[in-house]
Write a protein that holds these residues in place. Structure first.
Motif, PDB file in Angstrom:
ATOM      1  N   GLU A 117       0.933  -1.297  -0.001  1.00  0.00           N
ATOM      2  CA  GLU A 117       0.192  -0.092  -0.158  1.00  0.00           C
ATOM      3  C   GLU A 117       1.057   1.398  -0.182  1.00  0.00           C
ATOM      4  O   GLU A 117       0.357   2.476  -0.759  1.00  0.00           O
ATOM      5  CB  GLU A 117      -0.993  -0.182   1.169  1.00  0.00           C
ATOM      6  CG  GLU A 117      -1.975   1.055   1.083  1.00  0.00           C
ATOM      7  CD  GLU A 117      -2.835   0.861   2.246  1.00  0.00           C
ATOM      8  OE1 GLU A 117      -3.932   1.159   2.438  1.00  0.00           O
ATOM      9  OE2 GLU A 117      -2.786   0.168   3.413  1.00  0.00           O
ATOM     10  N   LYS A 118       2.070   1.072   0.519  1.00  0.00           N
ATOM     11  CA  LYS A 118       3.081   2.372   0.759  1.00  0.00           C
ATOM     12  C   LYS A 118       4.181   2.297  -0.250  1.00  0.00           C
ATOM     13  O   LYS A 118       5.041   3.203  -0.065  1.00  0.00           O
ATOM     14  CB  LYS A 118       3.575   2.366   2.187  1.00  0.00           C
ATOM     15  CG  LYS A 118       2.216   2.508   3.101  1.00  0.00           C
ATOM     16  CD  LYS A 118       3.045   2.521   4.581  1.00  0.00           C
ATOM     17  CE  LYS A 118       2.017   2.529   5.763  1.00  0.00           C
ATOM     18  NZ  LYS A 118       2.714   2.510   7.168  1.00  0.00           N
ATOM     19  N   ALA A 119       4.085   1.382  -1.183  1.00  0.00           N
ATOM     20  CA  ALA A 119       5.529   1.170  -2.145  1.00  0.00           C
ATOM     21  C   ALA A 119       5.205   1.327  -3.503  1.00  0.00           C
ATOM     22  O   ALA A 119       4.031   0.985  -3.768  1.00  0.00           O
ATOM     23  CB  ALA A 119       6.314  -0.106  -1.787  1.00  0.00           C
ATOM     24  N   ASP A 120       6.200   1.788  -4.307  1.00  0.00           N
ATOM     25  CA  ASP A 120       5.953   1.530  -5.751  1.00  0.00           C
ATOM     26  C   ASP A 120       6.645   0.315  -6.279  1.00  0.00           C
ATOM     27  O   ASP A 120       6.240   0.143  -7.327  1.00  0.00           O
ATOM     28  CB  ASP A 120       6.892   2.848  -6.506  1.00  0.00           C
ATOM     29  CG  ASP A 120       6.444   4.239  -5.776  1.00  0.00           C
ATOM     30  OD1 ASP A 120       5.164   4.564  -5.805  1.00  0.00           O
ATOM     31  OD2 ASP A 120       7.089   4.961  -5.211  1.00  0.00           O
ATOM     32  N   VAL A 121       7.630  -0.231  -5.495  1.00  0.00           N
ATOM     33  CA  VAL A 121       8.160  -1.271  -6.003  1.00  0.00           C
ATOM     34  C   VAL A 121       8.213  -2.114  -4.696  1.00  0.00           C
ATOM     35  O   VAL A 121       8.618  -1.855  -3.404  1.00  0.00           O
ATOM     36  CB  VAL A 121       9.710  -1.074  -6.372  1.00  0.00           C
ATOM     37  CG1 VAL A 121      10.561  -2.581  -6.593  1.00  0.00           C
ATOM     38  CG2 VAL A 121       9.881  -0.145  -7.700  1.00  0.00           C
ATOM     39  N   ALA A 181      -0.583 -14.461 -12.568  1.00  0.00           N
ATOM     40  CA  ALA A 181      -1.389 -14.037 -11.539  1.00  0.00           C
ATOM     41  C   ALA A 181      -1.511 -12.537 -11.186  1.00  0.00           C
ATOM     42  O   ALA A 181      -2.598 -11.966 -10.951  1.00  0.00           O
ATOM     43  CB  ALA A 181      -1.497 -14.845 -10.207  1.00  0.00           C
ATOM     44  N   LEU A 182      -0.216 -12.213 -11.273  1.00  0.00           N
ATOM     45  CA  LEU A 182      -0.091 -10.458 -11.047  1.00  0.00           C
ATOM     46  C   LEU A 182      -0.551  -9.663 -12.286  1.00  0.00           C
ATOM     47  O   LEU A 182      -1.339  -8.785 -12.079  1.00  0.00           O
ATOM     48  CB  LEU A 182       1.392 -10.131 -10.482  1.00  0.00           C
ATOM     49  CG  LEU A 182       1.688 -10.693  -9.263  1.00  0.00           C
ATOM     50  CD1 LEU A 182       3.347 -10.457  -8.855  1.00  0.00           C
ATOM     51  CD2 LEU A 182       1.036 -10.011  -8.322  1.00  0.00           C
ATOM     52  N   ALA A 183      -0.355 -10.193 -13.433  1.00  0.00           N
ATOM     53  CA  ALA A 183      -0.555  -9.669 -14.643  1.00  0.00           C
ATOM     54  C   ALA A 183      -2.131  -9.504 -14.745  1.00  0.00           C
ATOM     55  O   ALA A 183      -2.566  -8.380 -15.229  1.00  0.00           O
ATOM     56  CB  ALA A 183       0.027 -10.415 -15.987  1.00  0.00           C
ATOM     57  N   GLU A 184      -2.678 -10.669 -14.274  1.00  0.00           N
ATOM     58  CA  GLU A 184      -4.122 -10.388 -14.388  1.00  0.00           C
ATOM     59  C   GLU A 184      -4.699  -9.305 -13.479  1.00  0.00           C
ATOM     60  O   GLU A 184      -5.746  -8.661 -13.691  1.00  0.00           O
ATOM     61  CB  GLU A 184      -4.900 -11.738 -13.903  1.00  0.00           C
ATOM     62  CG  GLU A 184      -4.474 -12.815 -14.723  1.00  0.00           C
ATOM     63  CD  GLU A 184      -4.957 -14.096 -14.318  1.00  0.00           C
ATOM     64  OE1 GLU A 184      -5.439 -14.260 -13.087  1.00  0.00           O
ATOM     65  OE2 GLU A 184      -4.965 -15.200 -15.009  1.00  0.00           O
ATOM     66  N   ARG A 185      -3.911  -8.956 -12.607  1.00  0.00           N
ATOM     67  CA  ARG A 185      -4.295  -7.694 -11.643  1.00  0.00           C
ATOM     68  C   ARG A 185      -3.903  -6.547 -11.952  1.00  0.00           C
ATOM     69  O   ARG A 185      -3.887  -5.611 -11.130  1.00  0.00           O
ATOM     70  CB  ARG A 185      -3.783  -8.318 -10.219  1.00  0.00           C
ATOM     71  CG  ARG A 185      -4.650  -9.314  -9.588  1.00  0.00           C
ATOM     72  CD  ARG A 185      -4.002  -9.904  -8.169  1.00  0.00           C
ATOM     73  NE  ARG A 185      -4.712 -10.954  -7.500  1.00  0.00           N
ATOM     74  CZ  ARG A 185      -4.842 -12.218  -7.934  1.00  0.00           C
ATOM     75  NH1 ARG A 185      -4.151 -12.681  -8.910  1.00  0.00           N
ATOM     76  NH2 ARG A 185      -5.420 -13.200  -6.986  1.00  0.00           N
ATOM     77  N   GLY A 186      -3.063  -6.404 -13.055  1.00  0.00           N
ATOM     78  CA  GLY A 186      -2.499  -5.156 -13.503  1.00  0.00           C
ATOM     79  C   GLY A 186      -1.319  -4.778 -12.984  1.00  0.00           C
ATOM     80  O   GLY A 186      -0.756  -3.570 -13.087  1.00  0.00           O
ATOM     81  N   LEU A 187      -0.483  -5.627 -12.355  1.00  0.00           N
ATOM     82  CA  LEU A 187       0.746  -5.617 -11.688  1.00  0.00           C
ATOM     83  C   LEU A 187       1.896  -6.160 -12.441  1.00  0.00           C
ATOM     84  O   LEU A 187       1.690  -7.214 -13.192  1.00  0.00           O
ATOM     85  CB  LEU A 187       0.687  -6.292 -10.023  1.00  0.00           C
ATOM     86  CG  LEU A 187      -0.322  -5.769  -9.252  1.00  0.00           C
ATOM     87  CD1 LEU A 187      -0.405  -6.575  -8.061  1.00  0.00           C
ATOM     88  CD2 LEU A 187      -0.242  -4.233  -9.224  1.00  0.00           C
ATOM     89  N   ARG A 224      -0.981  -0.922  -6.110  1.00  0.00           N
ATOM     90  CA  ARG A 224      -1.628  -0.193  -7.010  1.00  0.00           C
ATOM     91  C   ARG A 224      -1.454  -0.687  -8.456  1.00  0.00           C
ATOM     92  O   ARG A 224      -0.131  -1.238  -8.630  1.00  0.00           O
ATOM     93  CB  ARG A 224      -1.117   1.508  -7.020  1.00  0.00           C
ATOM     94  CG  ARG A 224      -1.596   2.102  -5.647  1.00  0.00           C
ATOM     95  CD  ARG A 224      -1.059   3.681  -5.524  1.00  0.00           C
ATOM     96  NE  ARG A 224       0.334   3.672  -5.680  1.00  0.00           N
ATOM     97  CZ  ARG A 224       1.086   3.501  -4.646  1.00  0.00           C
ATOM     98  NH1 ARG A 224       0.742   3.142  -3.248  1.00  0.00           N
ATOM     99  NH2 ARG A 224       2.490   3.431  -4.463  1.00  0.00           N
ATOM    100  N   PRO A 225      -1.973  -0.175  -9.366  1.00  0.00           N
ATOM    101  CA  PRO A 225      -1.912  -0.920 -10.912  1.00  0.00           C
ATOM    102  C   PRO A 225      -0.502  -0.423 -11.350  1.00  0.00           C
ATOM    103  O   PRO A 225       0.045   0.706 -11.090  1.00  0.00           O
ATOM    104  CB  PRO A 225      -2.847  -0.028 -11.658  1.00  0.00           C
ATOM    105  CG  PRO A 225      -4.029  -0.132 -10.698  1.00  0.00           C
ATOM    106  CD  PRO A 225      -3.436   0.276  -9.565  1.00  0.00           C
ATOM    107  N   GLU A 226       0.344  -1.443 -11.987  1.00  0.00           N
ATOM    108  CA  GLU A 226       1.749  -0.953 -12.512  1.00  0.00           C
ATOM    109  C   GLU A 226       2.820  -1.163 -11.254  1.00  0.00           C
ATOM    110  O   GLU A 226       3.897  -0.987 -11.761  1.00  0.00           O
ATOM    111  CB  GLU A 226       1.811   0.392 -13.316  1.00  0.00           C
ATOM    112  CG  GLU A 226       0.913   0.386 -14.458  1.00  0.00           C
ATOM    113  CD  GLU A 226       1.501  -0.904 -15.344  1.00  0.00           C
ATOM    114  OE1 GLU A 226       2.494  -0.780 -15.725  1.00  0.00           O
ATOM    115  OE2 GLU A 226       0.781  -1.773 -16.000  1.00  0.00           O
ATOM    116  N   THR A 227       2.295  -1.347 -10.002  1.00  0.00           N
ATOM    117  CA  THR A 227       3.401  -1.661  -9.122  1.00  0.00           C
ATOM    118  C   THR A 227       4.094  -2.950  -9.594  1.00  0.00           C
ATOM    119  O   THR A 227       3.689  -3.865 -10.083  1.00  0.00           O
ATOM    120  CB  THR A 227       2.763  -2.158  -7.705  1.00  0.00           C
ATOM    121  OG1 THR A 227       2.131  -0.989  -7.270  1.00  0.00           O
ATOM    122  CG2 THR A 227       3.637  -2.644  -6.698  1.00  0.00           C
ATOM    123  N   LEU A 228       5.437  -2.890  -9.301  1.00  0.00           N
ATOM    124  CA  LEU A 228       6.460  -3.567  -9.810  1.00  0.00           C
ATOM    125  C   LEU A 228       6.696  -4.433  -8.417  1.00  0.00           C
ATOM    126  O   LEU A 228       7.282  -4.299  -7.241  1.00  0.00           O
ATOM    127  CB  LEU A 228       7.565  -3.063 -10.044  1.00  0.00           C
ATOM    128  CG  LEU A 228       9.083  -3.998 -10.470  1.00  0.00           C
ATOM    129  CD1 LEU A 228       8.585  -4.935 -11.765  1.00  0.00           C
ATOM    130  CD2 LEU A 228      10.199  -3.300 -11.017  1.00  0.00           C
TER     131      LEU A 228
END
Length: 302
Positions: free
Chosen positions: A55-59, A107-113, A85-89
């Motif tokens: 929740e607090k990170a970009d990566v 699984a992560l790609a399905e969630r936009g990650l 968030r979407p596009e989080t790495l």
């Protein structure tokens, strides 16, 4: 960069500390409190769950023992995927099966990650020195971003293919390391029984074709009977089983890897699984009925 880190074990602690020292905002969580407290004292922020980290990170970087741990941390009820968030790495530096990494990526790609598998090699010493070798699997842009995030503890990085490829290269790495450890144990045992000057022998061996990082780093600790774990036999056994499974899938014969895996399993059966993988020399000694003087440090765990 605001980086999340989950898993502050023997390797994860120094890796996360390097991120803090590089000036990144680091938020982390861990199952055991002392390691978490130590990193907070160094300047990181603590979180209660992987979900709070994300929740607090970009990566978000994970460094965990095995695939079930990674799957729970990433996809579980309090996992990274819940709040990222979407596009989080998401970068997994653990060593897991290539198929498990591919499933996580899907699984992560399905969630936009985004996801990169980035297993590391170099052991505790490499992590402390910030000189780890990192094998990255993933899409080009994601790997480029991952290399930037991992730079504070990377000695060398390589993009080796799509998701799962990093784990395949790590499996090959573990095959090579285990084989070199076993042969180093055999050579040292022979030299010791033959009564030659081992220190002089090591000096000349290191200067020739036999020279290697394994010989340089592990031979002294083998001779000193110091098997304090930098990388436990239990974990190397897990990695070798991954390598054997990958070889089976590829229809490749790896007989030497099979033999070394059995030597490691024998040590684990004798209760030595918590010791450093340099304890492979003990398997050679036992097969040769050699009783080496035990150092009180043997059997210590991280």
């Amino acid at each position: 960069m605001r980086i999340g880190f989950v898993g502050l074990g023997v390797m994860g602690r120094p890796m996360a500390r390097h991120l803090v020292e590089a000036g990144h905002e680091v938020v982390c969580t861990n199952r055991s409190q002392p390691a978490l407290d130590a990193l907070v004292a160094a300047g990181a922020e603590a979180a209660r769950t992987p979900a709070e980290v994300a929740e607090k990170a970009d990566v978000v970087i994970t460094m965990l023992p095995d695939a079930p741990d990674v799957e729970s941390v990433v996809l579980g009820p309090d996992g990274i995927a819940l709040t990222a968030r979407p596009e989080t790495l998401v970068i997994d530096c653990s060593t897991i099966a290539p198929g498990a990494a591919q499933a996580l990526g899907e699984a992560l790609a399905e969630r936009g990650l985004r996801f990169v598998d980035a297993p590391v090699s170099g052991g505790e010493a490499g992590a402390v020195a910030g000189r780890l070798a990192i094998m990255l699997g993933g899409e080009v842009t994601a790997v480029r971003d991952a290399e930037e995030a991992l730079a504070p503890f990377a000695g060398i990085t390589a993009h080796v293919g799509p998701v799962g490829s990093g784990q395949l290269v790590k499996a090959a790495n573990q095959m090579l390391v285990a084989g070199a450890l076993a042969m180093t144990g055999e050579a040292l045992t022979l030299l010791g029984q033959a009564g030659v000057d081992i220190e002089a022998a090591l000096g000349v061996l290191q200067g020739g074709l036999a020279g290697s990082r394994v010989l340089e780093v592990k031979a002294p600790s083998m001779l000193a009977r110091d098997f304090t774990p930098g990388f436990r036999l239990d974990l190397h056994h897990k990695d070798l089983k991954i390598a054997l499974a990958a070889a089976e899938d590829a229809k490749v014969a790896v007989p030497l890897t099979g033999v070394v895996t059995q030597l490691v399993q024998g040590l684990r059966a004798a209760g030595d699984g918590g010791q450093d993988h340099g304890a492979l020399i003990k398997a050679v000694e036992r097969l040769s009925a050699i009783r080496a003087e035990q150092d009180p440090r043997e059997g210590e765990s991280a």
